[in-house]
Design an enzyme around this catalytic site. Structure first.
Site, mmCIF file in Angstrom:
data_model
loop_
_atom_site.group_PDB
_atom_site.id
_atom_site.type_symbol
_atom_site.label_atom_id
_atom_site.label_comp_id
_atom_site.label_asym_id
_atom_site.label_seq_id
_atom_site.Cartn_x
_atom_site.Cartn_y
_atom_site.Cartn_z
ATOM 1 N N TYR A 148 109.562 109.594 -30.126
ATOM 2 C CA TYR A 148 110.016 108.217 -29.983
ATOM 3 C C TYR A 148 109.594 107.369 -31.184
ATOM 4 O O TYR A 148 108.467 107.474 -31.669
ATOM 5 C CB TYR A 148 109.474 107.590 -28.698
ATOM 6 C CG TYR A 148 110.092 108.122 -27.423
ATOM 7 C CD1 TYR A 148 111.251 108.887 -27.441
ATOM 8 C CD2 TYR A 148 109.521 107.858 -26.181
ATOM 9 C CE1 TYR A 148 111.818 109.368 -26.274
ATOM 10 C CE2 TYR A 148 110.087 108.333 -25.007
ATOM 11 C CZ TYR A 148 111.238 109.095 -25.056
ATOM 12 O OH TYR A 148 111.801 109.567 -23.893
ATOM 13 N N HIS B 280 110.463 118.635 -23.816
ATOM 14 C CA HIS B 280 111.489 117.593 -23.924
ATOM 15 C C HIS B 280 112.915 118.119 -23.773
ATOM 16 O O HIS B 280 113.761 117.483 -23.137
ATOM 17 C CB HIS B 280 111.343 116.881 -25.278
ATOM 18 C CG HIS B 280 111.890 115.501 -25.293
ATOM 19 N ND1 HIS B 280 111.503 114.556 -26.212
ATOM 20 C CD2 HIS B 280 112.804 114.880 -24.510
ATOM 21 C CE1 HIS B 280 112.155 113.428 -25.985
ATOM 22 N NE2 HIS B 280 112.954 113.603 -24.965
ATOM 23 N N ASN C 157 115.392 117.536 -19.048
ATOM 24 C CA ASN C 157 116.741 118.022 -19.370
ATOM 25 C C ASN C 157 116.951 119.506 -19.070
ATOM 26 O O ASN C 157 117.864 120.129 -19.625
ATOM 27 C CB ASN C 157 117.069 117.743 -20.849
ATOM 28 C CG ASN C 157 116.992 116.272 -21.181
ATOM 29 O OD1 ASN C 157 117.760 115.461 -20.676
ATOM 30 N ND2 ASN C 157 116.037 115.908 -22.036
ATOM 31 N N GLN D 214 112.751 115.529 -15.919
ATOM 32 C CA GLN D 214 113.339 114.240 -16.303
ATOM 33 C C GLN D 214 114.758 114.497 -16.802
ATOM 34 O O GLN D 214 114.953 115.154 -17.826
ATOM 35 C CB GLN D 214 112.503 113.549 -17.382
ATOM 36 C CG GLN D 214 113.012 112.158 -17.709
ATOM 37 C CD GLN D 214 112.101 111.359 -18.613
ATOM 38 O OE1 GLN D 214 112.570 110.652 -19.505
ATOM 39 N NE2 GLN D 214 110.792 111.448 -18.409
ATOM 40 N N THR E 87 112.960 98.744 -22.016
ATOM 41 C CA THR E 87 113.376 97.482 -22.616
ATOM 42 C C THR E 87 112.178 96.878 -23.332
ATOM 43 O O THR E 87 111.035 97.073 -22.916
ATOM 44 C CB THR E 87 113.907 96.491 -21.559
ATOM 45 O OG1 THR E 87 114.222 95.240 -22.197
ATOM 46 C CG2 THR E 87 112.879 96.231 -20.464
ATOM 47 N N ASN E 88 112.448 96.138 -24.394
ATOM 48 C CA ASN E 88 111.380 95.442 -25.112
ATOM 49 C C ASN E 88 111.325 93.962 -24.751
ATOM 50 O O ASN E 88 110.441 93.244 -25.202
ATOM 51 C CB ASN E 88 111.570 95.585 -26.631
ATOM 52 C CG ASN E 88 111.108 96.941 -27.144
ATOM 53 O OD1 ASN E 88 110.067 97.434 -26.732
ATOM 54 N ND2 ASN E 88 111.874 97.545 -28.031
ATOM 55 N N ARG F 67 112.894 90.790 -19.124
ATOM 56 C CA ARG F 67 113.521 91.907 -18.416
ATOM 57 C C ARG F 67 112.450 92.822 -17.807
ATOM 58 O O ARG F 67 112.637 93.372 -16.723
ATOM 59 C CB ARG F 67 114.433 92.694 -19.344
ATOM 60 C CG ARG F 67 115.716 91.962 -19.677
ATOM 61 C CD ARG F 67 116.818 92.928 -20.092
ATOM 62 N NE ARG F 67 118.108 92.256 -20.133
ATOM 63 C CZ ARG F 67 118.890 92.065 -19.090
ATOM 64 N NH1 ARG F 67 118.505 92.472 -17.897
ATOM 65 N NH2 ARG F 67 120.050 91.450 -19.203
#
Length: 296
Positions: free
Chosen positions: A54, A129, A160, A181, A261-262, A266
């Site tokens: 990330y 991942h 996945n 996930q 979200t940043n 929110r």
């Protein structure tokens, strides 16, 4: 906020805060990151979802700076992170191609990197991942068992994975895989009919759902799904995103939406999904809009 038992001594908040955009924010200051975490904690959201890749392999370090400055936060959150994707960026900028590495050496090195960058002593859950078409399941399984036995990781899971990927890896492990996930949302709903959800639900394995808002399209797009969401949202005094999340929470498979979200406002509204009463007929109204036709 309700919690989901992940293992005998670990539980996650029903809604998870996804940090995949943490390093992309224009403000990555310690104070701003702390404010995001505190906004989550105020709602009972304690589980933070990370991955080594990330932010171009920088998001974990952004979180680590905040945890170093406010070490008390470490005891209030659970940290999920992932490994096995190598892309030509950050510490892997010399890679010739994006690829997957589920070798023991890479998993061990990734765990050590993540612990150091996030300034923590233990990862609550480590996920592979992406399925690796070159995976030696005996080597990968043993490596995951090893990081748990070492005390560096509490639990392990995947992301996945399809049923066959899951069973292959689990067959070579002593440690149980505790979550998968996967992408699940009103725009990515095939998991409800192709066996992805059923396989995990049958085994009481909680599901982490990435991109639960369809990459934002359920909030900003137009169409039948958005119209159906808006109708329910108006009835409950929330926005479309809260209804889309409530749709996932209503399913009996213990789905944990991972919300990224940043925007502080929110983040403060993530728990609005809990205000939505999602009965079966409403659930199918939204599902029908997503399908574009009535169910058979």
């Amino acid at each position: 906020m309700n919690r989901i038992n992940i293992s005998a001594d670990l539980s996650f908040s029903r809604i998870v805060y996804g940090m995949w955009r943490l390093g992309d924010d224009s403000d990555t200051s310690v104070a701003h990151v702390q404010a995001k975490i505190e906004a989550c904690l105020a709602q009972g959201i304690t589980t933070m979802d990370q991955a080594d890749i990330y932010g171009g392999y920088e998001a974990e370090e952004v979180l680590g700076h905040a945890l170093k400055a406010a070490p008390a936060l470490k005891d209030q959150i659970e940290i999920v992170t992932k490994c096995d994707i190598l892309a030509p960026a950050g510490r892997y900028s010399d890679a010739r191609v994006k690829y997957y590495d589920t070798s023991r050496s890479h998993i061990i090195a990734s765990v050590d990197h993540s612990l150091r960058l996030m300034n923590i002593d233990k990862i609550d859950t480590l996920l592979i991942h992406r399925p690796d078409p070159m995976m030696d399941h005996h080597e990968t399984g043993a490596a995951l068992d090893e990081v748990v036995a070492s005390g560096k990781v509490r639990t392990v899971g995947v992301s996945n994975f399809k049923l066959h990927d899951w069973t292959l890896l689990q067959s070579a492990m002593k440690t149980p895989l505790i979550t998968n996930q996967i992408e699940v949302s009103l725009t990515a709903h095939t998991g409800f009919t192709n066996g992805d959800v059923a396989y995990l639900q049958e085994r009481n394995i909680p599901i982490m759902a990435w991109s639960p808002l369809g990459g934002g399209s359920l909030m900003t797009g137009t169409g039948a799904v958005q119209d159906a969401l808006a109708k329910v949202a108006a009835e409950h005094g929330v926005d479309n995103s809260a209804v889309a999340v409530a749709w996932l929470l209503a399913h009996p498979a213990n789905i944990m939406p991972v919300m990224g979200t940043n925007n502080i406002n929110r983040i403060k509204a993530l728990s609005d999904a809990l205000k939505v009463k999602m009965d079966r007929e409403t659930w199918f109204e939204l599902y029908t809009a997503a399908l574009g036709t009535e169910v058979p």
